[in-house]
Write an enzyme that holds these catalytic residues in place. Structure first.
Site, short mmCIF file in Angstrom:
data_model
loop_
_atom_site.label_atom_id
_atom_site.label_comp_id
_atom_site.label_asym_id
_atom_site.label_seq_id
_atom_site.Cartn_x
_atom_site.Cartn_y
_atom_site.Cartn_z
N PHE A 173 -41.07 84.21 -63.08
CA PHE A 173 -42.40 83.43 -63.43
C PHE A 173 -43.48 83.34 -62.50
O PHE A 173 -42.91 82.56 -61.50
CB PHE A 173 -42.17 82.09 -64.13
N ASP A 260 -43.27 83.61 -53.36
CA ASP A 260 -44.23 82.93 -54.46
C ASP A 260 -43.30 81.49 -54.17
O ASP A 260 -42.33 81.28 -54.86
CB ASP A 260 -43.79 83.43 -55.65
N LYS A 301 -49.59 73.96 -56.43
CA LYS A 301 -49.18 72.73 -56.84
C LYS A 301 -49.01 71.51 -55.84
O LYS A 301 -50.12 70.95 -55.73
CB LYS A 301 -47.51 73.16 -57.50
#
Length: 453
Positions: A173, A260, A301
């Protein structure tokens, strides 16, 4: 322009004094307090139905807690998908944002500003890279990394233009942009959004032999994009040596290793980065068995502590210098508010020892949950690292058991959300104390107990 839209009609209500001719009814309708049912109905009527939230309407946050519109208090065990690692409304982060927002918010990159360079120096030294390319959201950062990798492949590795391939993992994801869903296994995110972007090879996650075979299958491999822990897939933690071996294979084959860390980074897993590379992890965390330095690091984030959209791609000069003026950018990327917020957010991580706390609390959480699961019929497994954890529910992905458990958890004062149907992800803010964590474990186990056969 004949009464062409509600916007035109609303604008016509505003007189030259700046006040509404309708007794400020528009302003009042926006600012008046809404009930939970009204708030949900508004989203349902006026918002695209691209999310399926738990029916809880939040209006306040502080540290590890959030409150709904009725004043009920909850432990937040999702942390906005790990964006709020530093806790809700951290005063240092909010203070930096307010101070900068009152001075200068946006210049675009058409001009220099006095905050961006300071942030760029800070963040590159913090993580141990030469350069940073600032963006806003995690998906933007992933797209940026893919572009950098391809450009490096054509200009440095010598791959023929438009022939570059990037290896990705099943169950990944990385976001939901068109390019990213092109290599996703999530058919809900893919179906009816094609045609898809080519140039990706999918292999099983945590499978070194599959990676080795893929690297040998073509001379056009530019990079390997991987999540150090697959969060959205259900918090799958790979074998201890997987990342180090993957990086070694990439080095041998002159392929860029792209990490990531949008969800796993910024102390979430008990080290500054889940890959634990050549960065200040070594200063902040207990020494790990191996260090794996990515060639390209993707962050987002918690880079802002959840206060503002901030993401970044970091790499050394030989990679990042392939980007020249006009070849990539963002109006908001690297804006002064983002720069000030990100510096404050990273300082909080260091000053409050959040990596160490995440490591300690995560070990405690899994140990306590494991005791319960030993005799449970409803929960089969707890897994994770640091404070990124998941409990597997004894039912199928198509069942609503995990959803119903999360509804009951909310009733009992703790917010979490299922992923992949029968898995519940637990990721509280990293500022959580041991007393608070044990209270949460009690809520979770008592709730699970109520679903036992």
């Amino acid at each position: 322009m004949d009464d062409f839209s509600p916007i035109r009609r609303n604008c016509d209500l505003i007189n030259t004094s700046g006040k509404s001719s309708d007794d400020n009814s528009i302003t009042m309708s926006v600012l008046e307090k809404r009930s939970a049912a009204e708030a949900i109905a508004l989203e349902d009527q006026y918002g695209a139905h691209n999310y399926h939230p738990l029916p809880v309407v939040l209006s306040k946050g502080d540290g590890v807690y959030v409150w709904d519109t009725e004043g009920k208090k909850y432990y937040d065990f999702l942390s906005a998908y790990s964006a709020v690692n530093q806790g809700h409304c951290h005063p240092k982060i909010v203070g930096a944002m307010i101070e900068q927002a009152q001075t200068l918010t946006l210049t675009s990159r058409a001009f220099y500003n006095d905050k961006l360079g300071v942030y760029e120096e800070f963040v590159t030294k913090y993580f141990g890279f030469d350069k940073v390319l600032p963006m806003n959201t995690g998906a933007e950062a992933v797209e940026t990394a893919l572009k950098i990798c391809r450009k490096w492949a054509y200009e440095k590795k010598g791959i023929s233009e438009n022939a570059a391939q990037i290896i990705v993992c099943d169950g990944n994801f990385h976001g939901r942009t068109t390019t990213i869903i092109s290599f996703s296994n999530d058919e809900n995110a893919r179906k009816n959004f094609g045609p898809y972007t080519e140039g990706f090879i999918k292999i099983p996650y945590d499978d070194i032999s599959a990676l080795e075979q893929a690297l040998l299958s073509s001379k056009n491999i530019a990079g390997f994009l991987v999540e150090p822990i697959q969060g959205e897939a259900g918090v799958y933690v790979p074998s201890e040596d997987y990342l180090a071996k993957a990086k070694a294979l990439c080095v041998t084959n002159n392929v860029l290793f792209i990490a990531d860390e949008v969800q796993t980074g910024i102390a979430r897993t008990g080290s500054l980065l889940a890959v634990c590379g050549n960065c200040s992890c070594e200063k902040q965390c207990e020494k790990q068995a191996t260090y794996t330095t990515p060639d390209i690091l993707i962050l987002g984030k918690a880079l802002s502590g959840g206060a503002y959209p901030v993401s970044a791609v970091l790499a050394n000069n030989e990679i990042m210098n392939v980007i020249k003026p006009g070849q990539h950018g963002s109006t908001f990327g690297g804006n002064p508010v983002a720069a000030a917020v990100a510096i404050a957010a990273l300082e909080v991580v260091s000053d409050e020892n959040l990596a160490q706390n995440a490591r300690h609390m995560g070990t405690l959480f899994r140990a306590e949950l494991s005791k319960y699961i030993e005799t449970s019929n409803i929960a089969t497994l707890v897994r994770g690292k640091g404070l990124l954890n998941a409990v597997v529910i004894n039912d199928t992905e198509e069942s609503d058991t995990a959803w119903n458990i999360c509804m009951k958890l909310a009733e009992n004062g703790l917010l979490a959300k299922p992923t992949h149907g029968n898995i519940i992800r637990f990721a509280p803010p990293l500022v959580m104390s041991e007393e608070q964590l044990l209270d949460c474990v009690s809520i979770i186990t008592n709730t699970l107990h109520s679903f036992e056969n």
